[in-house]
Design an enzyme around this catalytic site. Sequence first.
Site, PDB file in Angstrom:
ATOM      1  N   LYS A 292      19.009  -6.431  23.419  1.00  0.00           N
ATOM      2  CA  LYS A 292      18.626  -7.009  24.581  1.00  0.00           C
ATOM      3  C   LYS A 292      18.129  -6.340  25.764  1.00  0.00           C
ATOM      4  CE  LYS A 292      21.173 -10.993  23.042  1.00  0.00           C
ATOM      5  NZ  LYS A 292      22.679 -11.916  23.124  1.00  0.00           N
TER       6      LYS A 292
ATOM      7  N   GLN B 295      28.532 -11.522  25.774  1.00  0.00           N
ATOM      8  CA  GLN B 295      28.070 -11.399  24.262  1.00  0.00           C
ATOM      9  C   GLN B 295      29.285 -11.986  23.538  1.00  0.00           C
ATOM     10  OE1 GLN B 295      25.198 -10.368  22.885  1.00  0.00           O
ATOM     11  NE2 GLN B 295      26.132 -11.297  20.968  1.00  0.00           N
TER      12      GLN B 295
ATOM     13  N   ASP C  50      22.241 -17.852  29.369  1.00  0.00           N
ATOM     14  CA  ASP C  50      22.156 -18.300  28.010  1.00  0.00           C
ATOM     15  C   ASP C  50      22.215 -19.755  27.893  1.00  0.00           C
ATOM     16  OD1 ASP C  50      22.183 -16.435  26.062  1.00  0.00           O
ATOM     17  OD2 ASP C  50      24.462 -15.516  26.764  1.00  0.00           O
TER      18      ASP C  50
END
Length: 293
Positions: free
Chosen positions: A54, A98, A121
């Site tokens: 990412k 994460q 997200d």
Amino acid sequence: MPATLIDGKAVAAAYRDRVQTDVAAFTQRTGVTPHLAAVVVGENPASAVYVRNKQRACEKAGIGSSLHTLPATASQSDLLTCVHGLNDDPTVHGILVQLPLPEQIDERAVLDAVAPLKDVDCFHPENVGLLSQARPRFAPCTPAGVMELLSAAGVETSGKRAVVLGRSEIVGKPMAMLLLARGADATVTVCHSRTADLAAVCREADVLVAAIGRAKFLTADMVKPGTAVIDVGINRLPEEEGGGLAGDVDFDAVREVAGSLTPVPGGVGPMTVAVLLRNTLTAAELQTAGEPG
Ligand code: NDP
């Protein structure tokens, strides 16, 4: 005739090019560089790889990124302090925590603590609510990536039967919402571990999205000929099966039946990252005065 393979890497590369162009225009207009902060707790090797990917993708798109690592023993309050600090930092536009988090951490409480405007997200209840009302602030990364792949492959969803395997908050549920939304207009069935006669439900699908986390679970007898099959699963195979990665779809067998199919790796995964970049730009736009929000 074997299924047409949907090349996620190529679709993602084109999508990322568009993001890069838009980031450059935004930065030129505002003097602001969008910035994604990644928070990692502990030393899960898979998480480290995902985050590195990412960050690399950010760099290529002209998006700044930073990594905030906490030890595996970090407490809930350590992590919340980190998230609150990033919420308050005006140079950070997107925050990515994460997953998975260590056992001592209440995952939901941490995701809820991310400022809604920085929730790239799309996990915060406010953003999930907006999504469910068909007025999304951010796109849910993996499901939106699936929609891009379907569109790039020319798969029609309107009026079609879509079956989503899996009802997680991250993939299954938002996937169903996107397929159901006006514009996509599919008739959607969501399956889970208690679904009766799963194979028969799957065989009704014109579009089948597998997101259950069980290697090669979806077999050819569960797929109607010509169906578009999207494999979200990422499963590490045991050493005795050669190690490596497998999706939730029994790829070789389903390829003989399906109309189109995504590979693992090289299918949905690259799209997830690409949508995250788009969301980071959206977050920066929302937080920059004078920008259309
Ligand atoms: P979860 O474990 O959170 O959810 C799995 C879902 O599958 C649950 O709803 C579960 O049902 C259902 N399920 C499990 N076993 C069965 C079964 N035998 N029959 C029917 N349904 C079943 O997983 P995620 O949604 O987070 O992830 C799914 C997969 O996608 C994983 O392999 C993950 O690694 C991958 N993934 C890939 C991404 C990408 O970018 N490509 C991004 C995110 C995830 P129930 O609710 O009843 O327990």
